[in-house]
Design a protein around this motif. Structure first.
Motif, mmCIF file in Angstrom:
data_model
loop_
_atom_site.group_PDB
_atom_site.id
_atom_site.type_symbol
_atom_site.label_atom_id
_atom_site.label_comp_id
_atom_site.label_asym_id
_atom_site.label_seq_id
_atom_site.Cartn_x
_atom_site.Cartn_y
_atom_site.Cartn_z
ATOM 1 N N GLU A 218 27.346 -1.891 11.474
ATOM 2 C CA GLU A 218 26.327 -1.401 12.582
ATOM 3 C C GLU A 218 26.979 -0.746 13.786
ATOM 4 N N CYS A 219 28.465 -1.177 14.101
ATOM 5 C CA CYS A 219 29.201 -0.791 15.296
ATOM 6 C C CYS A 219 29.612 0.832 14.756
ATOM 7 N N LYS A 220 29.896 1.004 13.694
ATOM 8 C CA LYS A 220 30.411 2.410 13.068
ATOM 9 C C LYS A 220 29.021 3.235 13.342
ATOM 10 N N LYS A 221 27.797 2.770 13.159
ATOM 11 C CA LYS A 221 26.676 3.642 13.384
ATOM 12 C C LYS A 221 26.553 4.093 14.847
ATOM 13 N N ILE A 222 26.868 3.069 15.694
ATOM 14 C CA ILE A 222 26.678 3.246 17.020
ATOM 15 C C ILE A 222 27.678 4.002 17.572
ATOM 16 N N GLY A 223 29.032 4.044 17.079
ATOM 17 C CA GLY A 223 30.011 5.421 17.353
ATOM 18 C C GLY A 223 30.711 5.282 18.572
ATOM 19 N N GLY A 224 30.914 3.974 19.243
ATOM 20 C CA GLY A 224 31.681 3.865 20.341
ATOM 21 C C GLY A 224 31.012 3.223 21.497
ATOM 22 N N CYS A 225 31.905 2.838 22.636
ATOM 23 C CA CYS A 225 31.029 2.519 23.673
ATOM 24 C C CYS A 225 32.006 2.715 24.906
ATOM 25 N N PRO A 226 31.411 3.489 25.973
ATOM 26 C CA PRO A 226 32.410 3.689 27.167
ATOM 27 C C PRO A 226 32.640 2.426 27.829
ATOM 28 N N THR A 227 33.818 2.555 28.367
ATOM 29 C CA THR A 227 34.338 1.119 29.259
ATOM 30 C C THR A 227 33.010 0.881 30.254
ATOM 31 N N GLY A 228 32.721 -0.283 30.574
ATOM 32 C CA GLY A 228 32.044 -0.788 31.445
ATOM 33 C C GLY A 228 30.464 -0.924 30.801
ATOM 34 N N GLU A 229 30.206 -0.046 29.885
ATOM 35 C CA GLU A 229 28.926 -0.231 29.162
ATOM 36 C C GLU A 229 28.781 -1.473 28.173
ATOM 37 N N ARG B 160 27.518 -6.916 34.013
ATOM 38 C CA ARG B 160 26.285 -6.618 34.560
ATOM 39 C C ARG B 160 25.398 -5.878 33.325
ATOM 40 N N ASN B 161 25.941 -4.949 32.761
ATOM 41 C CA ASN B 161 25.324 -4.222 31.584
ATOM 42 C C ASN B 161 25.247 -5.196 30.223
ATOM 43 N N SER B 162 26.159 -6.188 29.988
ATOM 44 C CA SER B 162 26.037 -7.098 29.125
ATOM 45 C C SER B 162 24.671 -7.857 29.420
ATOM 46 N N LEU B 163 24.637 -8.390 30.651
ATOM 47 C CA LEU B 163 23.256 -9.321 31.044
ATOM 48 C C LEU B 163 21.910 -8.503 31.004
ATOM 49 N N LYS B 164 22.294 -7.183 31.096
ATOM 50 C CA LYS B 164 21.073 -6.205 31.249
ATOM 51 C C LYS B 164 20.628 -6.259 29.543
ATOM 52 N N ALA B 165 21.640 -5.643 28.691
ATOM 53 C CA ALA B 165 21.371 -5.698 27.234
ATOM 54 C C ALA B 165 20.511 -6.963 26.997
ATOM 55 N N ALA B 166 21.135 -8.181 27.341
ATOM 56 C CA ALA B 166 20.624 -9.383 26.927
ATOM 57 C C ALA B 166 19.271 -9.742 27.473
ATOM 58 N N SER B 167 18.762 -9.288 28.444
ATOM 59 C CA SER B 167 17.502 -9.314 29.139
ATOM 60 C C SER B 167 16.564 -8.198 28.234
ATOM 61 N N ASP B 168 17.044 -7.085 27.707
ATOM 62 C CA ASP B 168 16.454 -6.120 27.064
ATOM 63 C C ASP B 168 15.901 -6.702 25.848
ATOM 64 N N HIS B 169 16.746 -7.729 25.206
ATOM 65 C CA HIS B 169 16.530 -8.338 23.775
ATOM 66 C C HIS B 169 15.987 -9.725 23.988
ATOM 67 N N ALA B 170 15.476 -9.944 25.173
ATOM 68 C CA ALA B 170 15.054 -11.300 25.388
ATOM 69 C C ALA B 170 15.747 -12.662 25.125
ATOM 70 N N VAL B 171 16.941 -12.212 25.232
ATOM 71 C CA VAL B 171 18.136 -13.364 25.287
ATOM 72 C C VAL B 171 17.919 -14.462 26.141
ATOM 73 N N ARG B 172 17.742 -15.680 25.862
ATOM 74 C CA ARG B 172 17.692 -16.606 27.104
ATOM 75 C C ARG B 172 18.810 -17.487 27.126
ATOM 76 N N SER B 173 20.005 -17.458 26.076
ATOM 77 C CA SER B 173 21.178 -17.920 26.453
ATOM 78 C C SER B 173 22.285 -17.033 25.812
ATOM 79 N N ILE B 174 23.481 -17.031 26.657
ATOM 80 C CA ILE B 174 24.455 -16.133 26.237
ATOM 81 C C ILE B 174 25.671 -16.786 26.687
ATOM 82 N N SER B 175 26.831 -16.355 25.938
ATOM 83 C CA SER B 175 28.234 -16.974 25.993
ATOM 84 C C SER B 175 29.028 -15.690 26.117
ATOM 85 N N PHE B 176 29.801 -15.856 27.361
ATOM 86 C CA PHE B 176 30.922 -14.674 27.637
ATOM 87 C C PHE B 176 32.297 -15.232 27.392
ATOM 88 N N PRO B 177 33.155 -14.371 26.839
ATOM 89 C CA PRO B 177 34.654 -14.677 27.005
ATOM 90 C C PRO B 177 34.849 -14.142 28.197
#
Ligand code: AR6
Length: 180
Positions: free
Chosen positions: A55-66, A104-121
């Protein structure tokens, strides 16, 4: 374990391995290629299996902070939210803003996917060299700010890999509480 409540959400700190968490989503401290690496990134791909990399290969990368979202493969978590923290180059290269954006963008992505619980390193504090005393404060402030203004995510868990990291986050959490 240390925890605080913000509106209807809990923010907690724990020592452990991010790949074992049973939250709806876990966050990967990735690099801009999204093609894997060491640390958290290596562990997540190892435990989650090859579908995540496909899936990551299909996405094709991610800029810093996104942030970009894939399924969780063999992980307990339904989603992996891949984000890219900044490489620390002394603190004058916009590192703080980029680290805030990663959370912040990780939390926004979580909200967009209706995530109710999330773990961060602890993003950027391993291979990317961000001093943990600074990074922990930025991480917790950003998450607290987000939870104050958004409902939906009921649990944010920081999964720290060792006792020193846990202590740094505990100190930062106490500072955040006393500044409120
Ligand atoms: N669970 C929780 N925390 C962990 C785990 C784990 N399984 N493994 C390591 N940590 P790092 P970065 C801690 O290097 O600094 C990769 O190669 C670790 O002790 O994983 O953002 C990527 O591909 C540290 O405190 O992430 C990038 O190239 C924290 O997680 C680069 O490293 C983050 O360390 C990203 O570097």
């Amino acid at each position: 374990m240390s925890k605080i409540v913000i509106n209807d959400s809990t923010l907690e700190l724990t020592i452990g391995d991010i790949t074992l968490q049973d939250t709806d989503a876990i966050v990967n401290a990735a690099n801009t290629t999204l093609l894997g690496g060491g640390g958290v990134d290596g562990a997540i791909h190892r435990v989650g299996g090859p579908k995540i990399l496909e899936e990551c290969k299909k996405i094709g990368g991610c800029p810093t902070g996104e942030a970009r979202v894939t399924a969780g493969g063999h992980l307990k978590a339904r989603y992996v939210i891949h984000t890219v923290g900044p490489v620390y180059r002394g603190g004058e290269k916009n590192e703080q803003v980029l680290l805030e954006n990663a959370y912040r963008n990780s939390l926004k992505a979580a909200s967009d996917h209706a995530v109710r619980s999330i773990s961060f390193p602890s993003i950027s504090t391993g291979a990317y060299g961000y001093p943990i005393d600074k990074a922990s404060k930025i991480a917790l402030k950003t998450v607290i700010g987000y939870l104050k203004n958004h409902s939906g995510i009921r649990l944010v868990r920081f999964v720290l890999f060792n006792n020193d990291a846990y202590k740094a986050y505990e100190k930062a959490m106490n500072e955040c509480i006393s500044e409120q």
